[in-house]
Design an enzyme around this catalytic site. Structure first.
Site, PDB file in Angstrom:
ATOM      1  N   GLU A   1       0.860  -1.187   0.000  1.00 34.38           N
ATOM      2  CA  GLU A   1       0.000   0.000   0.000  1.00 34.38           C
ATOM      3  C   GLU A   1       0.893   1.233   0.000  1.00 34.38           C
ATOM      4  OE1 GLU A   1      -2.769   0.043   3.218  1.00 34.38           O
ATOM      5  OE2 GLU A   1      -3.429  -2.003   2.807  1.00 34.38           O
TER       6      GLU A   1
ATOM      7  N   ASP B   1      -5.086   8.658  10.576  1.00 33.58           N
ATOM      8  CA  ASP B   1      -3.714   8.237  10.839  1.00 33.58           C
ATOM      9  C   ASP B   1      -3.182   8.758  12.162  1.00 33.58           C
ATOM     10  OD1 ASP B   1      -3.377   6.796   8.403  1.00 33.58           O
ATOM     11  OD2 ASP B   1      -3.301   8.709   7.360  1.00 33.58           O
TER      12      ASP B   1
END
Length: 258
Positions: free
Chosen positions: A46, A57
Site C-alpha cells: 500500500e 492516521d
C-alpha cells in the site's frame, strides 16, 4: 484477472501487506522501496498519498505525510515515479489516500492513470459508501481498479453485508475505531470482533490493519483473516534507518518472527 483477486485466489492465509508513505523519508525512494519489499517476499504493498489532514492516521504516519509534502511529493509526481514499475514488480499495488487530493486530480483521470500505471486498488478512508455506490463505483470498475472499503468494530452487520456485496478485492478490517499505531497485542474485545466478522462468512477476503507490529499481533490477525496490513511499524523503521528499505524490511520481518 486483477492482481488483488489473483493474490487471494492463490494464497488464503498469512498474507503480509506493507504500507509506506510516498515521498518519505526521501522524495525519490518510492519505486526502490516497492522493489525491495517485493524482493523480501511481501505479498502486497500500500502506497500512501500524503495529505495535510490525514484524519485516520496516528502521529507516525501524520509525521511521514507532513515530511513527504515538504519534500515535494504530489499525486502527479507519484504517478510519474511509478510509470515503469510494472516492468519489474508483479505483486498487487494499492494506493491509499484521502478524497481531497484525488478529487483535485479528477476521479476519472485518477482511475485511468491507476490502470495505466498498474495500480490494482485504492483505499479512500473518507469516501462515503453512498457516494461510492452512486458516483465512483462504475468509474473505478471501468478501469479495473478495486475500491477497498474499511470496516471497524462499530460498523453494522447490514453495512458490512452491503460492502461485501458491492465491492471486490478485499475488505480492510480496522482493528479499532481509533487512529493507526502499534499495539503489543489484541485484547479479548478486539479478538471477539475479528471472530464475529469471520463468522459472517463474507464473500470477500479480509485483511486486518491498525496496530500490527509483532509476531503476536500478526499471528492473531492471520488466524482471523487472510492476513495483516502493517503501516506505522514499518514507517517508524524506515525513519530510523534513514530510508534504507532493506534494513527496515529485515527488522520488520524479524519482529514478526520473534
Amino acid at each position: 484477472m486483477n492482481r488483488i483477486n489473483q493474490l487471494f485466489s492463490t494464497k488464503q492465509k498469512d498474507i503480509l501487506s506493507i504500507y509506506f508513505c510516498a515521498g518519505f523519508p526521501t522524495l525519490e525512494g518510492t519505486a526502490s522501496t516497492i522493489k525491495v519489499l517485493e524482493k523480501k517476499g511481501i505479498n502486497m504493498i500500500e502506497i500512501g498519498i500524503p495529505f495535510s489532514d490525514p484524519m485516520a492516521d496516528g502521529p507516525v504516519i501524520q509525521h511521514a505525510a507532513t515530511r513527504a509534502l515538504k519534500n515535494g511529493m504530489t499525486l502527479k509526481l507519484l504517478f510519474d515515479q511509478l510509470k515503469d514499475i510494472r516492468k519489474e514488480v508483479q505483486i498487487p499495488l494499492v494506493l491509499m489516500g484521502y478524497l481531497n487530493p484525488i478529487m483535485q486530480y479528477g476521479f476519472k483521470d485518477f482511475c485511468r492513470t491507476c490502470r495505466e500505471t498498474g495500480i490494482d486498488g485504492v483505499i479512500i478512508p473518507d469516501l462515503p459508501f453512498k457516494d461510492y455506490m452512486e458516483e465512483y463505483r462504475s468509474i473505478a470498475e471501468e478501469q479495473d481498479v478495486r475500491i477497498i472499503m474499511l470496516i471497524t468494530p462499530e460498523t453494522s452487520e447490514e453495512r458490512i453485508r452491503l460492502i461485501d456485496e458491492h465491492t471486490d478485492g478485499f475488505i480492510y478490517m480496522v482493528s479499532s475505531a481509533a487512529i493507526t499505531g502499534a499495539q503489543k497485542d489484541f485484547n479479548a474485545q478486539k479478538q471477539a470482533y475479528f471472530q464475529r466478522i469471520a463468522d459472517m462468512n463474507l464473500r470477500n477476503p479480509r485483511m486486518i490493519g491498525f496496530g500490527i507490529s509483532n509476531k503476536q499481533t500478526f499471528e492473531t490477525a492471520s488466524a482471523h483473516a487472510a492476513g495483516a496490513i502493517i503501516g506505522s511499524k514499518f514507517v517508524t523503521l524506515l525513519d530510523e534507518e534513514d530510508g534504507d528499505t532493506e534494513k527496515a524490511a529485515d527488522k520488520l520481518l524479524e519482529a514478526l518472527k520473534n
